[in-house]
Scaffold this active site. Structure first.
Site, PDB file in Angstrom:
ATOM      1  CD  GLU A  51      -2.902   0.843   2.500  1.00 34.84           C
ATOM      2  OE1 GLU A  51      -3.305  -0.292   2.817  1.00 34.84           O
ATOM      3  OE2 GLU A  51      -3.194   1.864   3.128  1.00 34.84           O
ATOM      4  CG  ASP A  53      -1.941   4.661   2.494  1.00 29.61           C
ATOM      5  OD1 ASP A  53      -2.665   4.149   1.652  1.00 29.61           O
ATOM      6  OD2 ASP A  53      -1.548   4.096   3.531  1.00 29.61           O
ATOM      7  CD  GLU A  55      -4.286   7.131   5.331  1.00 27.92           C
ATOM      8  OE1 GLU A  55      -5.091   6.206   5.442  1.00 27.92           O
ATOM      9  OE2 GLU A  55      -3.310   7.276   6.091  1.00 27.92           O
TER      10      GLU A  55
END
Ligand SMILES: *[C@@H]1O[C@H](CO)[C@@H](O)[C@H](O)[C@H]1NC(C)=O
Ligand SMILES: *[C@@H]1O[C@H](CO)[C@@H](O)[C@H](O)[C@H]1NC(C)=O
Length: 268
Positions: A51, A53, A55
């Protein structure tokens, strides 16, 4: 607890490439609202997912949004590699471009033209460097329990709907075969697999950004990691990017002592 969310995902999964979107965040009061722009293969590899990210962790009226980046590889969820930053602009006012550049040996996150984080594939990081094809996602959801000031400020649906706008999506990568298509590239597509070369000017821009805007970095969190993950000590680079004031230690919420003393930042 009230909760809701929405999102979209890419049709294909990609091994390496350049992925970006222009994003405008919800204005006004958006505490607890998480907007995420990320790559993942969690649907395919439940226990060993990768993953990458971006955010956005909500905001309290009159305060700035915080942005977090994170990296997981081969299910390394027990090691959070979070970094958080302030921004030099109001991300609710205009669209700004957020970029994930992922190549075989390094990952670079950019905001507009500025590189903000580089993750180099070190030997010690091993399989915790994302290495399997991932899809691209964009979501908005209720992160009341943790997002804004570690969960102190929750979503207030009185302010709903919360609208995050995405435009200019760009997916330039090695799409892997799906049932209906052949792979768009092979291990020979070197320009994608080895895409990242940062100029000296970009590198200085990144250092300036990190010195000024980084508010949390896992490499400097001695409470959480008395012994930092091995890549944190990967040579002089770590020293180079040491954010001002984060040298000594950070509290359990990831705030550096310097920021705790500053009332303007204390809510985060
Ligand atoms: C990823 O993790 C799984 C489960 O922990 C392990 O069996 C596997 O060998 C790892 N993958 C690689 C490439 O090391
Ligand atoms: C990969 O290389 C092939 C052959 O040169 C080319 O046709 C293809 O467009 C490349 N794929 C990508 C995604 O650039």
């Amino acid at each position: 607890m009230a909760s809701s969310g929405a999102g979209f995902a890419s049709h294909d999964a990609y091994l390496h490439g350049f992925f970006s979107a222009s994003i405008k965040l919800p204005a006004d009061y958006a505490a607890g609202v998480v907007v995420a722009f990320y790559m993942s293969n969690g649907d395919v590899y439940e226990k060993t997912h990768d993953e990458l990210d971006f955010e956005f962790l909500g905001n309290i009226k009159g305060k700035e949004w915080r942005v977090q980046t994170n990296v997981y590889g081969n299910g390394s969820t027990s090691v959070g590699r979070e970094e958080r930053y302030g921004l030099w602009f109001d991300p609710t006012e205009d669209f700004h471009r957020y970029v994930i550049l992922w190549s075989h040996d390094r990952i670079v996150f950019y905001i507009d033209e500025t590189p903000i984080r580089e993750v180099v594939r070190t030997k010690s990081m091993g399989v915790e460097f994302p290495s399997k094809p991932m899809s691209l996602y964009a979501t908005i959801w209720d992160g009341s329990s943790w997002a804004t000031s570690g969960g102190r400020y929750k979503v207030n649906y009185k302010y709903a709907p919360f609208v995050a706008e995405f435009s200019e999506l760009m997916l330039h990568g090695c799409a892997m075969a799906t049932s209906s298509s052949a792979p768009s590239c092979t291990p020979d597509n070197a320009s994608i697999h080895n895409a990242v070369v940062m100029s000296g000017r970009q590198r200085s821009a990144m250092e300036r950004f990190r010195t000024k805007y980084m508010t949390y970095g896992y490499c400097y969190d001695r409470l959480r990691y008395p012994t930092p993950p091995p890549e944190c000590n990967a040579g002089a680079e770590a020293e180079l990017f040491l954010p001002t004031g984060a040298t000594r230690s950070m509290d359990r919420h990831g705030r550096s002592r310097r920021h705790r003393r500053n009332p303007a930042n204390s809510a985060y």
